[in-house]
Design a protein around this motif. Structure first.
Motif, PDB file in Angstrom:
ATOM      1  N   GLY A   1      16.559  -0.499   1.471  1.00 52.82           N
ATOM      2  CA  GLY A   1      15.117  -0.459   1.268  1.00 52.82           C
ATOM      3  C   GLY A   1      14.310  -1.136   2.349  1.00 52.82           C
ATOM      4  O   GLY A   1      13.159  -1.481   2.136  1.00 52.82           O
ATOM      5  N   SER A   2      14.906  -1.344   3.547  1.00 50.22           N
ATOM      6  CA  SER A   2      14.237  -2.157   4.551  1.00 50.22           C
ATOM      7  C   SER A   2      13.338  -1.362   5.491  1.00 50.22           C
ATOM      8  O   SER A   2      12.851  -1.896   6.475  1.00 50.22           O
ATOM      9  N   ARG A   3      13.098  -0.111   5.224  1.00 49.41           N
ATOM     10  CA  ARG A   3      12.209   0.684   6.050  1.00 49.41           C
ATOM     11  C   ARG A   3      10.773   0.144   5.969  1.00 49.41           C
ATOM     12  O   ARG A   3      10.334  -0.371   4.956  1.00 49.41           O
ATOM     13  N   THR A   4      10.067   0.277   7.044  1.00 47.83           N
ATOM     14  CA  THR A   4       8.700  -0.233   7.072  1.00 47.83           C
ATOM     15  C   THR A   4       7.659   0.855   6.860  1.00 47.83           C
ATOM     16  O   THR A   4       6.473   0.549   6.744  1.00 47.83           O
ATOM     17  N   ASP A   5       8.060   2.121   6.828  1.00 41.93           N
ATOM     18  CA  ASP A   5       7.095   3.204   6.599  1.00 41.93           C
ATOM     19  C   ASP A   5       6.896   3.388   5.102  1.00 41.93           C
ATOM     20  O   ASP A   5       7.343   4.354   4.503  1.00 41.93           O
ATOM     21  N   ILE A   6       6.215   2.445   4.503  1.00 42.32           N
ATOM     22  CA  ILE A   6       6.089   2.402   3.050  1.00 42.32           C
ATOM     23  C   ILE A   6       4.850   3.170   2.609  1.00 42.32           C
ATOM     24  O   ILE A   6       3.742   2.866   3.044  1.00 42.32           O
ATOM     25  N   PRO A   7       5.014   4.170   1.747  1.00 41.57           N
ATOM     26  CA  PRO A   7       3.826   4.849   1.218  1.00 41.57           C
ATOM     27  C   PRO A   7       2.926   3.869   0.478  1.00 41.57           C
ATOM     28  O   PRO A   7       3.388   2.896  -0.112  1.00 41.57           O
ATOM     29  N   ARG A   8       1.638   4.127   0.521  1.00 42.29           N
ATOM     30  CA  ARG A   8       0.668   3.276  -0.155  1.00 42.29           C
ATOM     31  C   ARG A   8       0.127   4.010  -1.381  1.00 42.29           C
ATOM     32  O   ARG A   8       0.172   5.247  -1.460  1.00 42.29           O
ATOM     33  N   PRO A   9      -0.393   3.267  -2.364  1.00 45.92           N
ATOM     34  CA  PRO A   9      -0.888   3.912  -3.582  1.00 45.92           C
ATOM     35  C   PRO A   9      -1.936   4.991  -3.330  1.00 45.92           C
ATOM     36  O   PRO A   9      -1.981   5.996  -4.036  1.00 45.92           O
ATOM     37  N   SER A  10      -2.760   4.805  -2.321  1.00 43.91           N
ATOM     38  CA  SER A  10      -3.808   5.785  -2.043  1.00 43.91           C
ATOM     39  C   SER A  10      -3.227   7.153  -1.693  1.00 43.91           C
ATOM     40  O   SER A  10      -3.871   8.183  -1.933  1.00 43.91           O
ATOM     41  N   PHE A  11      -2.026   7.188  -1.157  1.00 45.91           N
ATOM     42  CA  PHE A  11      -1.372   8.459  -0.833  1.00 45.91           C
ATOM     43  C   PHE A  11      -1.170   9.298  -2.084  1.00 45.91           C
ATOM     44  O   PHE A  11      -1.153  10.528  -2.035  1.00 45.91           O
ATOM     45  N   TYR A  12      -1.001   8.620  -3.230  1.00 41.94           N
ATOM     46  CA  TYR A  12      -0.796   9.300  -4.509  1.00 41.94           C
ATOM     47  C   TYR A  12      -2.077   9.322  -5.346  1.00 41.94           C
ATOM     48  O   TYR A  12      -2.026   9.482  -6.559  1.00 41.94           O
ATOM     49  N   ARG A  13      -3.206   9.138  -4.682  1.00 37.56           N
ATOM     50  CA  ARG A  13      -4.519   9.200  -5.320  1.00 37.56           C
ATOM     51  C   ARG A  13      -4.705   8.117  -6.378  1.00 37.56           C
ATOM     52  O   ARG A  13      -5.413   8.315  -7.370  1.00 37.56           O
ATOM     53  N   ILE A  14      -4.028   7.006  -6.177  1.00 36.24           N
ATOM     54  CA  ILE A  14      -4.258   5.826  -7.001  1.00 36.24           C
ATOM     55  C   ILE A  14      -5.353   5.024  -6.321  1.00 36.24           C
ATOM     56  O   ILE A  14      -5.213   4.633  -5.157  1.00 36.24           O
ATOM     57  N   LYS A  15      -6.437   4.785  -7.024  1.00 36.21           N
ATOM     58  CA  LYS A  15      -7.614   4.204  -6.387  1.00 36.21           C
ATOM     59  C   LYS A  15      -7.780   2.703  -6.624  1.00 36.21           C
ATOM     60  O   LYS A  15      -8.183   1.963  -5.726  1.00 36.21           O
ATOM     61  N   ASP A  16      -7.495   2.235  -7.828  1.00 35.11           N
ATOM     62  CA  ASP A  16      -7.789   0.843  -8.175  1.00 35.11           C
ATOM     63  C   ASP A  16      -6.522   0.005  -8.038  1.00 35.11           C
ATOM     64  O   ASP A  16      -5.729  -0.110  -8.979  1.00 35.11           O
ATOM     65  N   TYR A  17      -6.324  -0.555  -6.862  1.00 34.98           N
ATOM     66  CA  TYR A  17      -5.101  -1.320  -6.619  1.00 34.98           C
ATOM     67  C   TYR A  17      -5.351  -2.364  -5.544  1.00 34.98           C
ATOM     68  O   TYR A  17      -6.343  -2.331  -4.819  1.00 34.98           O
ATOM     69  N   GLU A  18      -4.412  -3.314  -5.457  1.00 39.06           N
ATOM     70  CA  GLU A  18      -4.416  -4.311  -4.392  1.00 39.06           C
ATOM     71  C   GLU A  18      -3.060  -4.330  -3.707  1.00 39.06           C
ATOM     72  O   GLU A  18      -2.020  -4.167  -4.365  1.00 39.06           O
TER      73      GLU A  18
END
Length: 259
Positions: free
Chosen positions: A4-21
């Motif tokens: 799991g050490s890859r650095t190309d990590i998807p972010r929540p916004s990619f999945y249309r998740i809006k309210d996150y930190e």
């Protein structure tokens, strides 16, 4: 280097998740852990419930965002996704003691955070994350804010797993020197527990999950078999998210025995 050490990590916004930190949380031994805190719908029945997700050995938290999105839709809860040390962009090197520190760091962070300190917590672990979860719950259930545990395709112990999965053991080679004796801890867990077992699991024999279920002394324990689920695709099986949503609703109520 862990899978799991890859650095190309998807972010929540990619999945249309809006309210996150996106968070960086320090541990007591000097590591810095990446995490996502995703908010559910405000004012919903589970707006004061946070699910703490611990993933398996492969991949990183970004790869589990589709699961988080489905949980948001199915249960309307908040979701905290922690990246172990040495995975994703978290610093350090993973080992059993370190991952247990990471899990405790996650819970302590939520208990101290103003937004979540009065929440009810449900700890949800997949595979290795299940072993992490059992250890965390067994140590921290006394306060009463942990109201449920969800385990998916988790092993009895690393030493009992390795003989049954050679040659697939190569996928867990970095962990083979560790113990993860979940079978000796599960009996100490006193919170309701949901067991999700993919019956076609090619890495963790389903008998491990069944034995954990029988060893459990939880006041409520639910066995959910997933007939066609393998180790990594059980989440795709019919009824998977429905079982989790029903469990969350039941254990987060004031009196789960009445649900």
């Amino acid at each position: 280097m862990p899978p799991g050490s890859r650095t190309d990590i998807p972010r929540p916004s990619f999945y249309r998740i809006k309210d996150y930190e996106e968070l960086i949380i320090p541990t007591k031994d000097g590591e810095k852990l990446s995490a996502f805190y995703i908010r559910g719908p405000k004012g919903g029945s589970n707006s004061k419930v946070t699910v703490i997700m611990f993933h398996g050995n492969a991949g990183n938290i970004g790869h589990r965002l589709p699961i988080a999105r489905m949980l948001l839709q199915a249960a309307g809860c908040n979701i905290f996704m922690l990246e172990y040390r040495g995975y994703g962009i978290s610093t350090g090197h993973p080992d059993e003691s370190g991952l247990n520190i990471d899990a405790q760091t996650a819970l302590d962070y939520l208990r101290d955070r103003a937004e979540t300190r009065d929440h009810k917590y449900i700890v949800y672990g997949q595979s290795l994350g299940g072993a992490v979860s059992v250890k965390l719950v067994s140590k921290n259930q006394g306060r009463g804010d942990i109201v449920g545990l969800i385990l998916e395709n988790t092993f009895l112990s690393m030493r009992k797993l390795i003989p049954s999965i050679i040659p697939p053991a190569r996928y867990l080679a970095s962990l083979c020197h560790q113990v993860w004796a979940t079978d000796t801890l599960i009996g100490n867990v006193k919170v309701p527990t949901l067991f999700l077992s993919g019956l076609q699991d090619e890495i963790v024999p389903p008998t491990h999950m069944k034995q954990l279920y029988h060893l459990s002394n939880a006041p409520i324990k639910i066995w959910k078999p997933l007939p066609n689920g393998d180790h990594n695709s059980s989440v795709l099986e019919e009824g998977y998210f429905e079982a989790i949503a029903e469990f969350i609703q039941r254990v987060s109520s004031e009196d789960p025995e009445k649900k």
